[in-house]
Design an enzyme around this catalytic site. Structure first.
Site, PDB file in Angstrom:
ATOM      1  CG  ASP A  15     -24.340   3.413  46.556  1.00  4.84           C
ATOM      2  OD1 ASP A  15     -23.476   3.727  47.402  1.00  4.84           O
ATOM      3  OD2 ASP A  15     -25.507   3.114  46.845  1.00  4.84           O
ATOM      4  CB  ALA A  50     -36.689   0.555  45.684  1.00  4.90           C
ATOM      5  N   GLY A  84     -28.008  -0.978  45.471  1.00  2.00           N
ATOM      6  CA  GLY A  84     -27.298  -0.290  44.392  1.00  2.00           C
ATOM      7  C   GLY A  84     -27.588  -0.827  43.005  1.00  2.00           C
ATOM      8  N   GLY A  85     -28.788  -1.335  42.765  1.00  2.00           N
ATOM      9  CA  GLY A  85     -29.105  -1.852  41.436  1.00  2.00           C
ATOM     10  C   GLY A  85     -29.057  -0.790  40.355  1.00  2.00           C
ATOM     11  N   GLY A  86     -29.641   0.365  40.622  1.00  2.00           N
ATOM     12  CA  GLY A  86     -29.581   1.445  39.642  1.00  2.00           C
ATOM     13  C   GLY A  86     -28.160   1.924  39.411  1.00  2.00           C
ATOM     14  CB  SER A  87     -25.317   2.472  41.704  1.00  2.00           C
ATOM     15  OG  SER A  87     -25.929   3.514  42.437  1.00  2.00           O
ATOM     16  CB  ALA A  88     -25.288  -2.405  39.400  1.00  2.00           C
ATOM     17  N   GLY A  93     -31.807  -0.914  48.386  1.00  2.00           N
ATOM     18  CA  GLY A  93     -30.597  -0.456  49.042  1.00  2.00           C
ATOM     19  C   GLY A  93     -29.357  -1.216  48.631  1.00  2.00           C
ATOM     20  N   PRO A 104     -32.531  -6.582  43.471  1.00  2.00           N
ATOM     21  CG  PRO A 104     -33.128  -7.642  45.460  1.00  2.00           C
ATOM     22  CD  PRO A 104     -31.963  -7.439  44.525  1.00  2.00           C
ATOM     23  CE  LYS A 149     -24.843  -0.032  47.964  1.00  2.00           C
ATOM     24  NZ  LYS A 149     -25.399   0.371  49.292  1.00  2.00           N
TER      25      LYS A 149
END
Length: 315
Positions: free
Chosen positions: A152, A112, A116-120, A114, A110, A24
């Site tokens: 997120d 870290a 929201g990769g970990g949230s995805a 910003g 990418p 996002k």
């Protein structure tokens, strides 16, 4: 669900479920003043974009997570602290499943940055494990579980475009006509989100930036531009209260912003707490031109578009 290293007998065979969730950007980000608990209320417009995290889950004797990617994944945890593992445990608890879950993640967002990769990852895992275990949780219930993992995550489940208020996890879908074309320039040197907020508070305490004073809100011009499908109008309305703080901590971001402007972007801004810099283009062809300009200036850049759907099962 068994913890890392806790062995149990896996019932249910070798079925494997594949789910995908998007990264996002924050098209608009208004930050309220710091509260007594140290947090800030925000008003944000999120848009899900066409960079994705893919997650495969299956039952196993132990919990485990493996990570590959089109991006650098060296900093992604492979233990129980990974958001995907925590997401799997939440759904497993609702389903009454006490076995292990094996999780394979392929990252296209990418790390870290910003975005929201970990949230995805967590969102994709929520929907995948829900399918794997026949938990029959509704999208709203999955969003509620996601809110336990981070602000997120609910949006990564929802996707599309949405206004986020409170801590950013109180969501209302925003109407969008057509698609918007973006260029994303991610950096390897991450920024700590708490550090960026602390820098904003420092700047607001001095003479650099006036305090927000009052509840944060979304500029109606942003929502009007999205409804009209008008990138030129949106370019005039985008704003991020954290941008000044992010650039203060990482001055090199100012150079990236200038390079995007020089390459023909309609607007250039830091997404959320950074360090990803986002450029708005008039269409896909213009986005490719901005990518070429940034790469010629030695910047890594990729084109993407939005809005795209939230977390969903693919097979």
């Amino acid at each position: 669900m068994g913890g890392i290293g806790h062995r149990v007998t896996p019932p249910g065979g070798d079925r494997r479920v594949h789910a995908r969730a998007p990264g996002k950007i924050n098209v608009f980000f208004d930050v309220g003043d710091v509260q007594p608990d140290g947090y800030h209320d925000v008003a944000s417009v999120y848009q899900a974009v066409s960079l994705y995290e893919d997650v495969w889950v299956r039952r196993g004797e132990t919990d485990a997570v493996a990570v590959t990617g089109d991006v650098d994944v060296s900093g992604v945890p492979r233990d129980a602290s990974n958001l995907a593992v925590r997401a799997a445990r939440l759904v497993a608890a609702r389903a009454g499943y006490t076995g292990g879950i094996r999780i394979d993640i392929h990252k296209g967002v990418p790390v870290a940055g910003g975005m929201g990769g970990g949230s995805a990852d967590a969102a994709a895992t929520l929907v995948a494990v829900n399918e794997l275990l026949d938990a029959h949780l509704t999208p709203a219930q999955l969003q509620e579980l996601g809110a336990q993992l981070g602000a997120d995550v609910p949006f990564a489940v929802l996707g599309g475009t949405a206004v986020g208020t409170g801590r950013g996890d109180e969501l209302a879908t925003a109407l969008v006509r057509g698609r918007f074309d973006w260029v994303l320039a991610a950096r390897g040197d991450g920024l700590s989100t708490p550090a960026v907020y602390a820098e904003l508070d420092r700047l607001r305490a001095g003479i650099d930036i006036r305090p927000r004073r009052g509840a944060p809100s979304v500029d109606p011009a942003v929502l009007q531009a999205l409804r009209a499908g008008d990138p030129v109008a949106l370019a005039d309305a985008v704003r991020n209260d954290l941008q000044r703080a992010a650039c203060s901590l990482l001055p090199a971001l100012d150079e990236v912003l200038r390079d995007g402007d020089a390459a023909g972007a309609l607007a250039a801004f830091v997404s959320g707490s950074g360090p990803t810099v986002v450029f708005l283009a008039s269409d896909a062809e213009a986005a490719d031109q901005v990518v070429r300009g940034l790469r010629a200036a030695g910047r890594g850049a990729v084109a993407a578009y939005g809005p795209v759907p939230g977390a969903r099962v693919l097979g």
